[in-house]
Design an enzyme around this catalytic site. Structure first.
Site: not given
Ligand code: S3P
Length: 468
Positions: A50, A54, A122, A150, A195, A197, A347
């Site tokens: 993650s 970023r 994703g 997805r 989420s 995301q 996850d």
């Protein structure tokens, strides 16, 4: 990694999840995991996925140079690096994990001359959509068979509020073309599902909108975007209100290149940690693991199950809390995982399901509907693979119950559906099962944990390549 191909490469995919036979890197590579001797040693897991995505994206949106150490060089992150280059940033690999990004600044993205292929990622595609949504450019996105299946409506719907236009396949799926808003308007958006995301895509879009963009989330999800935006110089605040976390970002800041040390990924650490908990007589050290409270739910859960994990040398690295984990084998008992904890370990449910299978009694996992829209339907993939290996499970739309029996018979082949975490979870199951557990493809581990197989073998795992 081949330095002449810094962004890796991929071949085409099938479209049907049920019939996926190709990995992200060509033909499927089946592998068996055999009962393991006690594990010993140190597991140096890769950088946080993650944070790595970023770091590249925020580096590209900054002015000047961002220096990144400990970057995860998995395919997902390499695809994001390649995308940032297509948007005009200069992305350079200096040596293993050491990267430089020379950014174009907020609002400085160029229109890529080709389709942006985010592979299996994703997080990559959704964050990049947010980052470009308020620039006056048109971009077509695609990905592998897993990513093309997805849902993207969860991203394109809030981005439409800024003025972004999208045309995609039915259900908002990839490939899709996004026309960024020419005159973006700031947005106040309440995320309909937990989420990070979605939250991050809206915040990244808000960077190039005038005024304040506000995201409200009822349940706390990983907060790396907020922490890193602040680190790059954005004005961003989070207030805890009755409706949840209210995150306010002031638009059109000048972000300045930063030096970022990426901590090691708690989601990747969960696999060697699990293996040590499963294989009798094991004791391992897993150094430098991110302990951000929005990410470390798995460790709290394992300790509630009776796991012997100690957190040594707790410190702050790169703005994130980090600890060395010492893990020793010991008997575990099934528990009910509080549903409110789900976002902080979303996850990790696949590997938790494996651990639960070797524990005593049922482990009840509720509030995990989001697992159905990950790289594959992870509730289904875990339920089918565990059942095939002799474990009793119950499942529903948003829950999975695994009836732990201490010993797991094993002996079956598990489908991995282009999902790295499903592949690694069943490899860990085989380490403790009576008979070998086979997976149809170990290729997907490249996306997040390229060294998974040699690292586990160094600890004592016994894996065997198969011929199909
Ligand atoms: C991620 C957020 C989570 C997680 C994914 C990484 C991120 O997805 O499952 O692996 O880096 O923001 P959701 O935001 O869909 O829960």
């Amino acid at each position: 990694m081949d330095p002449t191909r810094p962004f890796g490469y991929r071949t085409g995919q099938n479209t049907q999840q049920e019939s996926i036979a190709m990995s992200s890197h060509g033909p499927a590579r089946p592998m068996s995991s055999l009962k393991s001797a006690p594990l010993r040693g140190e597991a140096l897991v890769p950088g946080d996925k993650s944070i790595s995505h970023r770091a590249l994206i925020l580096g590209a949106l900054s002015v000047g140079e961002t220096r990144i150490s400990g970057l995860l060089e998995g395919q997902d992150v390499l695809d994001t690096g390649k995308a940032m280059q297509a948007f005009g940033a200069k992305v350079t690999r200096i040596e293993a994990g050491e990267w430089r990004v020379n950014g174009v600044g907020v609002g400085g993205f160029q229109e890529p001359s080709d389709v942006i292929d985010c592979g299996n990622a994703g997080t990559g595609v959704r964050l990049i959509m947010g980052a470009m949504a308020t620039s006056d450019i048109t971009v077509t996105f695609t990905g592998d068979a897993s990513l093309r299946a997805r849902p993207m409506g969860r991203i394109t719907d809030p981005l439409a509020l800024f003025g972004t236009e999208t045309t995609g396949r039915s259900g908002g799926r990839l490939p899709l073309t996004m026309k960024g808003a020419k005159n973006p308007i700031p947005v106040c958006y309440k995320t309909p599902m937990p989420s990070a995301q979605v939250k991050s895509a809206v915040l990244l879009a808000g960077l190039n909108a005038p005024g304040e963009t506000v995201v409200i989330e009822a349940e706390a999800t990983r907060d790396h975007t907020e922490r890193m935006l602040a680190g790059f110089g954005a004005e961003i605040s989070t207030e805890i209100m009755a409706e949840g976390r209210v995150i306010t970002l002031k638009g059109q800041p000048e972000l300045l290149g930063q030096t970022i040390a990426v901590p090691r990924d708690p989601s990747s650490a969960a696999f060697p940690v699990a293996a040590a908990l499963l294989v009798e007589g094991s004791e391992i050290l897993v150094p430098g693991i991110g302990q951000n409270p929005t990410r470390n739910g798995i460790f709290t859960t394992l300790i509630e199950m009776g796991a012997d994990i100690t957190f040594e040398n707790e410190r702050i690295e790169g703005g994130e809390p980090v600890a060395d984990l010492r893990v020793r084998f010991g008997p575990l008992k099934g528990i009910e995982v509080p549903p409110a904890r789900a976002p902080s370990m979303i996850d990790e449910y696949p590997i938790l399901a494996v651990i639960a299978a070797t524990a005593t009694g049922p482990t009840v996992m509720r509030g995990i509907k989001e697992m159905r829209v990950k790289e594959c339907d992870r509730i289904d993939a875990m339920a089918r693979g565990l059942e095939a290996n002799g474990v009793r499970v119950e499942e529903g739309e948003d829950y999975l119950i695994v009836h732990g029996m201490g010993a797991v018979p094993g002996g079956a082949t598990c489908k991995t559906f282009l999902d790295h975490r499903i592949a690694m979870s069943f490899m860990c199951l085989g380490m403790a099962a009576e008979k070998p557990v086979k997976i149809d493809d170990c290729g997907p581990v490249e996306t997040s944990f390229p060294d998974f197989i040699p690292l586990m073998e160094r600890l004592g795992a016994h894996f065997r390549k198969e011929n199909g």
